[in-house]
Write a protein that holds these residues in place. Structure first.
Motif, PDB file in Angstrom:
ATOM      1  N   THR A  63       1.016  -1.341   0.404  1.00 59.55           N
ATOM      2  CA  THR A  63      -0.275   0.441   0.399  1.00 59.55           C
ATOM      3  C   THR A  63       0.465   1.502   0.338  1.00 59.55           C
ATOM      4  O   THR A  63       1.739   1.150   0.586  1.00 59.55           O
ATOM      5  N   THR A  64       0.136   2.539  -0.620  1.00 62.81           N
ATOM      6  CA  THR A  64       1.046   3.365  -1.237  1.00 62.81           C
ATOM      7  C   THR A  64       0.294   4.235  -0.237  1.00 62.81           C
ATOM      8  O   THR A  64      -0.714   4.677  -1.448  1.00 62.81           O
ATOM      9  N   SER A  65       0.797   5.385   0.740  1.00 59.92           N
ATOM     10  CA  SER A  65      -0.416   7.000   0.773  1.00 59.92           C
ATOM     11  C   SER A  65       0.719   7.952   0.436  1.00 59.92           C
ATOM     12  O   SER A  65       2.182   7.897   0.533  1.00 59.92           O
ATOM     13  N   ILE A  66      -0.251   8.565  -0.325  1.00 61.02           N
ATOM     14  CA  ILE A  66       0.409  10.286  -0.621  1.00 61.02           C
ATOM     15  C   ILE A  66      -0.255  10.918  -0.206  1.00 61.02           C
ATOM     16  O   ILE A  66      -1.623  11.326  -0.170  1.00 61.02           O
ATOM     17  N   CYS A  67       0.711  11.542   0.779  1.00 55.14           N
ATOM     18  CA  CYS A  67      -0.032  12.775   1.394  1.00 55.14           C
ATOM     19  C   CYS A  67       0.679  13.931   1.116  1.00 55.14           C
ATOM     20  O   CYS A  67       1.122  14.286   0.140  1.00 55.14           O
ATOM     21  N   ASN A  68      -0.656  15.109   1.543  1.00 51.47           N
ATOM     22  CA  ASN A  68       0.078  16.544   0.830  1.00 51.47           C
ATOM     23  C   ASN A  68      -0.353  16.314  -0.809  1.00 51.47           C
ATOM     24  O   ASN A  68      -0.562  17.254  -1.850  1.00 51.47           O
ATOM     25  N   ALA A  69      -1.620  15.346  -1.034  1.00 48.74           N
ATOM     26  CA  ALA A  69      -1.905  15.197  -2.373  1.00 48.74           C
ATOM     27  C   ALA A  69      -2.022  16.414  -3.239  1.00 48.74           C
ATOM     28  O   ALA A  69      -3.359  17.121  -2.265  1.00 48.74           O
ATOM     29  N   ALA A  70      -2.591  16.546  -4.597  1.00 43.71           N
ATOM     30  CA  ALA A  70      -3.069  17.852  -4.690  1.00 43.71           C
ATOM     31  C   ALA A  70      -4.470  17.260  -5.173  1.00 43.71           C
ATOM     32  O   ALA A  70      -4.915  15.801  -4.736  1.00 43.71           O
ATOM     33  N   ARG A  71      -5.772  18.031  -4.866  1.00 51.09           N
ATOM     34  CA  ARG A  71      -6.820  17.516  -5.024  1.00 51.09           C
ATOM     35  C   ARG A  71      -7.530  17.986  -5.722  1.00 51.09           C
ATOM     36  O   ARG A  71      -8.883  18.596  -6.148  1.00 51.09           O
ATOM     37  N   GLU A  72      -7.241  18.305  -7.059  1.00 49.60           N
ATOM     38  CA  GLU A  72      -7.861  18.899  -8.683  1.00 49.60           C
ATOM     39  C   GLU A  72      -8.554  17.501  -9.289  1.00 49.60           C
ATOM     40  O   GLU A  72      -8.298  16.673  -8.359  1.00 49.60           O
ATOM     41  N   PRO A  73      -9.879  17.983  -9.696  1.00 50.81           N
ATOM     42  CA  PRO A  73     -10.902  17.241 -10.333  1.00 50.81           C
ATOM     43  C   PRO A  73     -10.194  16.136 -10.842  1.00 50.81           C
ATOM     44  O   PRO A  73     -10.566  15.308 -11.494  1.00 50.81           O
TER      45      PRO A  73
ATOM     46  N   ILE B 198      -7.068  14.672  -9.566  1.00 53.13           N
ATOM     47  CA  ILE B 198      -7.126  13.433 -10.026  1.00 53.13           C
ATOM     48  C   ILE B 198      -8.002  12.345  -9.287  1.00 53.13           C
ATOM     49  O   ILE B 198      -7.953  11.343  -9.659  1.00 53.13           O
ATOM     50  N   THR B 199      -9.061  13.198  -9.065  1.00 53.50           N
ATOM     51  CA  THR B 199     -10.530  12.208  -8.622  1.00 53.50           C
ATOM     52  C   THR B 199     -10.568  11.763 -10.264  1.00 53.50           C
ATOM     53  O   THR B 199     -10.971  10.293 -10.562  1.00 53.50           O
ATOM     54  N   ASP B 200     -10.916  12.166 -11.237  1.00 51.97           N
ATOM     55  CA  ASP B 200     -10.874  11.356 -12.747  1.00 51.97           C
ATOM     56  C   ASP B 200      -9.714  10.189 -13.064  1.00 51.97           C
ATOM     57  O   ASP B 200     -10.584   9.057 -13.147  1.00 51.97           O
ATOM     58  N   LEU B 201      -8.750  10.321 -12.457  1.00 48.93           N
ATOM     59  CA  LEU B 201      -7.870   9.361 -13.024  1.00 48.93           C
ATOM     60  C   LEU B 201      -7.891   8.240 -11.161  1.00 48.93           C
ATOM     61  O   LEU B 201      -8.014   7.409 -12.602  1.00 48.93           O
ATOM     62  N   GLN B 202      -8.185   8.520 -10.418  1.00 50.40           N
ATOM     63  CA  GLN B 202      -8.672   7.628  -9.314  1.00 50.40           C
ATOM     64  C   GLN B 202     -10.249   6.885 -10.154  1.00 50.40           C
ATOM     65  O   GLN B 202      -9.620   5.446  -9.773  1.00 50.40           O
TER      66      GLN B 202
ATOM     67  N   GLY C  91     -16.960  40.423 -26.380  1.00 46.91           N
ATOM     68  CA  GLY C  91     -18.619  40.207 -26.244  1.00 46.91           C
ATOM     69  C   GLY C  91     -19.690  39.053 -26.989  1.00 46.91           C
ATOM     70  O   GLY C  91     -18.328  38.460 -27.858  1.00 46.91           O
ATOM     71  N   GLY C  92     -20.094  39.142 -26.700  1.00 51.30           N
ATOM     72  CA  GLY C  92     -21.221  38.202 -27.197  1.00 51.30           C
ATOM     73  C   GLY C  92     -21.713  36.748 -25.938  1.00 51.30           C
ATOM     74  O   GLY C  92     -21.661  36.655 -25.035  1.00 51.30           O
ATOM     75  N   THR C  93     -21.856  35.848 -26.824  1.00 58.28           N
ATOM     76  CA  THR C  93     -22.463  34.865 -26.027  1.00 58.28           C
ATOM     77  C   THR C  93     -21.838  33.181 -26.385  1.00 58.28           C
ATOM     78  O   THR C  93     -21.941  33.211 -27.271  1.00 58.28           O
ATOM     79  N   VAL C  94     -21.784  32.790 -25.323  1.00 58.36           N
ATOM     80  CA  VAL C  94     -20.864  30.659 -25.134  1.00 58.36           C
ATOM     81  C   VAL C  94     -21.521  30.559 -24.344  1.00 58.36           C
ATOM     82  O   VAL C  94     -21.287  30.668 -23.309  1.00 58.36           O
ATOM     83  N   LEU C  95     -21.647  29.176 -24.977  1.00 56.90           N
ATOM     84  CA  LEU C  95     -22.615  28.372 -24.617  1.00 56.90           C
ATOM     85  C   LEU C  95     -21.628  26.799 -24.870  1.00 56.90           C
ATOM     86  O   LEU C  95     -21.353  26.104 -25.578  1.00 56.90           O
ATOM     87  N   LEU C  96     -20.872  25.776 -23.360  1.00 57.13           N
ATOM     88  CA  LEU C  96     -20.085  25.052 -23.469  1.00 57.13           C
ATOM     89  C   LEU C  96     -20.767  24.152 -22.722  1.00 57.13           C
ATOM     90  O   LEU C  96     -21.099  24.015 -21.556  1.00 57.13           O
ATOM     91  N   GLN C  97     -21.351  22.805 -24.435  1.00 54.93           N
ATOM     92  CA  GLN C  97     -21.767  21.568 -23.290  1.00 54.93           C
ATOM     93  C   GLN C  97     -20.837  21.065 -22.850  1.00 54.93           C
ATOM     94  O   GLN C  97     -20.132  21.299 -23.471  1.00 54.93           O
ATOM     95  N   GLY C  98     -21.573  20.627 -21.630  1.00 57.17           N
ATOM     96  CA  GLY C  98     -21.037  19.785 -21.129  1.00 57.17           C
ATOM     97  C   GLY C  98     -20.055  19.907 -20.098  1.00 57.17           C
ATOM     98  O   GLY C  98     -19.268  19.123 -19.099  1.00 57.17           O
ATOM     99  N   ALA C  99     -19.825  21.551 -19.889  1.00 58.80           N
ATOM    100  CA  ALA C  99     -18.850  21.810 -19.398  1.00 58.80           C
ATOM    101  C   ALA C  99     -19.091  21.950 -17.822  1.00 58.80           C
ATOM    102  O   ALA C  99     -20.586  21.950 -17.643  1.00 58.80           O
ATOM    103  N   ARG C 100     -18.444  22.258 -16.436  1.00 54.73           N
ATOM    104  CA  ARG C 100     -18.879  21.802 -15.503  1.00 54.73           C
ATOM    105  C   ARG C 100     -18.664  22.649 -14.596  1.00 54.73           C
ATOM    106  O   ARG C 100     -16.933  23.071 -14.103  1.00 54.73           O
ATOM    107  N   GLU C 101     -19.689  23.756 -13.654  1.00 52.67           N
ATOM    108  CA  GLU C 101     -18.299  24.836 -13.180  1.00 52.67           C
ATOM    109  C   GLU C 101     -18.761  24.421 -11.900  1.00 52.67           C
ATOM    110  O   GLU C 101     -17.536  25.255 -11.511  1.00 52.67           O
ATOM    111  N   GLN C 102     -18.547  24.008 -11.044  1.00 52.45           N
ATOM    112  CA  GLN C 102     -18.138  23.261  -9.699  1.00 52.45           C
ATOM    113  C   GLN C 102     -16.692  22.962  -9.939  1.00 52.45           C
ATOM    114  O   GLN C 102     -16.011  22.996  -9.089  1.00 52.45           O
ATOM    115  N   HIS C 103     -15.561  22.861 -11.743  1.00 50.10           N
ATOM    116  CA  HIS C 103     -15.138  22.874 -11.463  1.00 50.10           C
ATOM    117  C   HIS C 103     -14.155  23.549 -11.965  1.00 50.10           C
ATOM    118  O   HIS C 103     -12.948  24.047 -11.710  1.00 50.10           O
TER     119      HIS C 103
END
Length: 288
Positions: free
Chosen positions: A50-60, A62-66, A117-129
């Protein structure tokens, strides 16, 4: 990697890595680096124990790779927290997996709409990220709404300056969005302070933006952007990946033609950026 048992020779500007076998260990990172966390997760899957990585990055990412590794048969837990635990030695297999949307690319196109200026719609983008980026754009005067379908951004007026923007590890403001947001605010009303707390030499794009008429003063880790009435197209060159994207954003807000050289930097992180910006209405073409 050496802690896990790898032999690494870094002479001559190259990395030569080899290991007869890897053994799980507890590893404490001096900085919560995304690249270091990801590479250790991958290596630990092939290690014994078992490997424990402490002070690991918390970016989304990382969760996606997991999630991907677990779908392949690995046993990884803790992603999104400061400690990631990998139980190594499990046989891996193939899988079908959908990778998360690229949040920095999404932030780039939101900043492009804000700048031009103008309008853009980003389909599938997640604002929480990228909530820290959308929060700043809202403060600057953009109307942004999001739901399960994606993120929509509307900007019909000149932006205004915002409170100081300080880069920080996730969930703070991403350093990769610093140059891009700076480009969007070059014509804003007032002055905005940027503080870069992750990397040194992260303002190499400033000189190129200045060629277009930007008013930016840099002192150490701090840059002050004072909005100007007009940006002018000019010949510029990419100094790095995000700096190159920032030049594209600034060019959309500038009068006249801008020629951006050394775009190989941009291609490292964007799949045909000119195609996407053209789809949004930009007059842009790649010259081979």
């Amino acid at each position: 990697m050496r802690t896990l048992g790898a032999e690494i020779d870094d002479t001559g500007g190259m990395l030569h890595c080899r290991a007869a076998r890897l053994r799980g260990r507890e590893i404490v990172l001096s900085l919560p680096s995304v690249g270091a966390t990801e590479n250790l997760m991958l290596a630990a899957c092939g290690a014994e124990g078992t490997t424990s990585i402490c002070n690991a990055a918390r970016e989304p990412e990382i969760t996606d790779l997991q999630n991907f590794l677990n779908a392949c048969g690995a046993r990884v837990s803790g992603a999104g927290s400061t400690t990631v635990v990998i139980e190594g030695g499990h046989k891996l297999h193939g899988c079908t997996y959908t990778v998360m949307p690229d949040r920095i690319v999404a932030g780039t196109y939101l900043c492009a709409a804000a700048a031009a200026g103008g309008t853009v719609l980003l389909q599938g983008a997640r604002e929480q990220h990228l909530a820290t980026v959308t929060a700043v754009l809202r403060e600057a005067g953009c109307d942004i709404v999001s739901d399960s379908a994606g993120i929509a951004c509307v900007c019909r007026r000149r932006l205004r300056a915002v409170r100081p923007v300080r880069t920080a590890p996730y969930p703070g403001f991403p350093t990769d969005a610093q140059a891009i947001l700076m480009a969007a605010l070059l014509r804003s009303r007032g002055a905005t302070v940027f503080e870069e707390n992750i990397f040194e030499n992260r303002y190499r794009h400033v000189d190129e933006l200045a060629r277009m008429g930007a008013d930016i003063q840099v002192s150490g880790r701090t840059a002050v952007v004072t909005g100007v009435e007009t940006l002018r197209g000019a010949p510029v060159r990419c100094t790095d990946l995000r700096g190159g994207a920032a030049l594209c954003v600034a060019a959309l807000a500038a009068e006249g033609e801008t020629r951006i050289a050394e775009i190989g930097h941009i291609d490292r992180g964007y799949e045909r950026i000119e195609r996407d910006l053209r789809a949004l209405g930009a007059e842009i073409e790649r010259i081979e």
